[in-house]
Design a protein around this motif. Sequence first.
Motif, PDB file in Angstrom:
ATOM      1  N   VAL A  37     -90.359  -2.588  71.144  1.00 57.07           N
ATOM      2  CA  VAL A  37     -89.259  -2.037  70.354  1.00 57.07           C
ATOM      3  C   VAL A  37     -88.269  -1.279  71.253  1.00 57.07           C
ATOM      4  CG1 VAL A  37     -88.678  -0.358  68.552  1.00 57.07           C
ATOM      5  CG2 VAL A  37     -90.561  -1.956  68.207  1.00 57.07           C
ATOM      6  N   ALA A  38     -88.788  -0.459  72.167  1.00 58.13           N
ATOM      7  CA  ALA A  38     -87.912   0.301  73.061  1.00 58.13           C
ATOM      8  C   ALA A  38     -87.091  -0.633  73.949  1.00 58.13           C
ATOM      9  CB  ALA A  38     -88.732   1.264  73.915  1.00 58.13           C
ATOM     10  N   ALA A  39     -87.726  -1.668  74.476  1.00 64.75           N
ATOM     11  CA  ALA A  39     -87.004  -2.617  75.332  1.00 64.75           C
ATOM     12  C   ALA A  39     -85.962  -3.389  74.515  1.00 64.75           C
ATOM     13  CB  ALA A  39     -87.975  -3.577  76.005  1.00 64.75           C
ATOM     14  N   GLY A  40     -86.313  -3.778  73.314  1.00 61.42           N
ATOM     15  CA  GLY A  40     -85.355  -4.487  72.456  1.00 61.42           C
ATOM     16  C   GLY A  40     -84.157  -3.630  72.099  1.00 61.42           C
ATOM     17  N   LEU A  41     -84.409  -2.388  71.770  1.00 65.42           N
ATOM     18  CA  LEU A  41     -83.315  -1.474  71.446  1.00 65.42           C
ATOM     19  C   LEU A  41     -82.446  -1.197  72.667  1.00 65.42           C
ATOM     20  CD1 LEU A  41     -82.071   0.223  69.205  1.00 65.42           C
ATOM     21  CD2 LEU A  41     -83.586   2.085  69.865  1.00 65.42           C
ATOM     22  N   THR A  42     -83.082  -1.022  73.817  1.00 64.34           N
ATOM     23  CA  THR A  42     -82.317  -0.800  75.050  1.00 64.34           C
ATOM     24  C   THR A  42     -81.504  -2.036  75.410  1.00 64.34           C
ATOM     25  OG1 THR A  42     -84.041   0.700  75.826  1.00 64.34           O
ATOM     26  CG2 THR A  42     -82.491  -0.087  77.461  1.00 64.34           C
ATOM     27  N   PHE A  44     -80.272  -4.196  73.343  1.00 64.70           N
ATOM     28  CA  PHE A  44     -79.169  -4.255  72.383  1.00 64.70           C
ATOM     29  C   PHE A  44     -78.072  -3.248  72.737  1.00 64.70           C
ATOM     30  CE2 PHE A  44     -77.286  -2.665  68.375  1.00 64.70           C
ATOM     31  CZ  PHE A  44     -76.662  -3.831  67.959  1.00 64.70           C
ATOM     32  N   LEU A  45     -78.491  -2.039  73.138  1.00 59.01           N
ATOM     33  CA  LEU A  45     -77.511  -0.973  73.381  1.00 59.01           C
ATOM     34  C   LEU A  45     -76.928  -0.970  74.796  1.00 59.01           C
ATOM     35  CD1 LEU A  45     -79.292   1.963  71.533  1.00 59.01           C
ATOM     36  CD2 LEU A  45     -77.310   0.657  70.755  1.00 59.01           C
ATOM     37  N   LEU A  46     -77.753  -1.251  75.796  1.00 62.94           N
ATOM     38  CA  LEU A  46     -77.313  -1.062  77.180  1.00 62.94           C
ATOM     39  C   LEU A  46     -77.328  -2.319  78.032  1.00 62.94           C
ATOM     40  CD1 LEU A  46     -79.151   2.308  77.903  1.00 62.94           C
ATOM     41  CD2 LEU A  46     -76.755   1.976  77.253  1.00 62.94           C
ATOM     42  N   GLY A  47     -78.107  -3.307  77.675  1.00 64.24           N
ATOM     43  CA  GLY A  47     -78.155  -4.537  78.468  1.00 64.24           C
ATOM     44  C   GLY A  47     -79.561  -4.867  78.939  1.00 64.24           C
ATOM     45  N   ARG A  48     -79.690  -6.087  79.429  1.00 60.92           N
ATOM     46  CA  ARG A  48     -80.993  -6.617  79.798  1.00 60.92           C
ATOM     47  C   ARG A  48     -81.609  -5.910  81.008  1.00 60.92           C
ATOM     48  NH1 ARG A  48     -83.319 -11.768  77.847  1.00 60.92           N
ATOM     49  NH2 ARG A  48     -81.806 -11.070  76.348  1.00 60.92           N
ATOM     50  N   GLU A  50     -81.230  -2.822  82.075  1.00 62.51           N
ATOM     51  CA  GLU A  50     -81.726  -1.508  81.671  1.00 62.51           C
ATOM     52  C   GLU A  50     -82.969  -1.644  80.798  1.00 62.51           C
ATOM     53  OE1 GLU A  50     -78.593  -2.479  81.513  1.00 62.51           O
ATOM     54  OE2 GLU A  50     -77.528  -1.088  82.829  1.00 62.51           O
ATOM     55  N   ALA A  51     -83.013  -2.681  79.978  1.00 64.57           N
ATOM     56  CA  ALA A  51     -84.185  -2.913  79.131  1.00 64.57           C
ATOM     57  C   ALA A  51     -85.420  -3.188  79.976  1.00 64.57           C
ATOM     58  CB  ALA A  51     -83.927  -4.070  78.168  1.00 64.57           C
ATOM     59  N   TYR A  52     -85.245  -3.976  81.042  1.00 63.75           N
ATOM     60  CA  TYR A  52     -86.374  -4.228  81.938  1.00 63.75           C
ATOM     61  C   TYR A  52     -86.836  -2.950  82.616  1.00 63.75           C
ATOM     62  CZ  TYR A  52     -85.761  -9.307  81.535  1.00 63.75           C
ATOM     63  OH  TYR A  52     -85.687 -10.588  81.071  1.00 63.75           O
ATOM     64  N   ALA A  53     -85.889  -2.109  82.996  1.00 69.15           N
ATOM     65  CA  ALA A  53     -86.238  -0.840  83.645  1.00 69.15           C
ATOM     66  C   ALA A  53     -87.010   0.060  82.681  1.00 69.15           C
ATOM     67  CB  ALA A  53     -84.978  -0.134  84.145  1.00 69.15           C
ATOM     68  N   VAL A  54     -86.525   0.174  81.452  1.00 74.75           N
ATOM     69  CA  VAL A  54     -87.205   1.004  80.447  1.00 74.75           C
ATOM     70  C   VAL A  54     -88.594   0.456  80.166  1.00 74.75           C
ATOM     71  CG1 VAL A  54     -87.172   1.663  77.998  1.00 74.75           C
ATOM     72  CG2 VAL A  54     -85.111   1.917  79.392  1.00 74.75           C
ATOM     73  N   ALA A  55     -88.699  -0.848  79.999  1.00 76.47           N
ATOM     74  CA  ALA A  55     -89.998  -1.460  79.728  1.00 76.47           C
ATOM     75  C   ALA A  55     -90.952  -1.238  80.896  1.00 76.47           C
ATOM     76  CB  ALA A  55     -89.830  -2.954  79.453  1.00 76.47           C
ATOM     77  N   GLY A  56     -90.468  -1.384  82.109  1.00 77.85           N
ATOM     78  CA  GLY A  56     -91.322  -1.179  83.283  1.00 77.85           C
ATOM     79  C   GLY A  56     -91.843   0.238  83.374  1.00 77.85           C
ATOM     80  N   ILE A  57     -90.988   1.198  83.155  1.00 79.20           N
ATOM     81  CA  ILE A  57     -91.411   2.606  83.194  1.00 79.20           C
ATOM     82  C   ILE A  57     -92.430   2.897  82.104  1.00 79.20           C
ATOM     83  CG2 ILE A  57     -90.597   4.975  82.830  1.00 79.20           C
ATOM     84  CD1 ILE A  57     -87.943   4.041  84.211  1.00 79.20           C
TER      85      ILE A  57
END
Length: 91
Positions: A37-42, A44-48, A50-57
């Motif tokens: 959910v966090a990666a999907g929302l990121t 949607f809001l910031l780009g792919r 950033e989503a990978y970075a959030v998911a990795g962390i």
Amino acid sequence: MGIIERFEDEYIDVSSGRATLRELLELAVGAIVFVVVAAGLTDFLLGRTEAYAVAGILVVIFVVTLISQAYWAVTGRADYEDEDGDESRES
């Protein structure tokens, strides 16, 4: 008893017991759902990227948490027990 003492007592009650396999599975499933959910929302809001970075962390954080919980499930939390076996802490 103040709010901090209540939180401390609740933390000790939860931490002093051994986690069951079901609790570990619930933690793992919850972590997976949260990361998706966090990666999907990121995304949607910031780009792919950033989503990978959030998911990795988040994956690193949750893996460490799961390993820690699995370790305490196996070994128990004797460090919270008093000499007489009472699991509550006195201030």
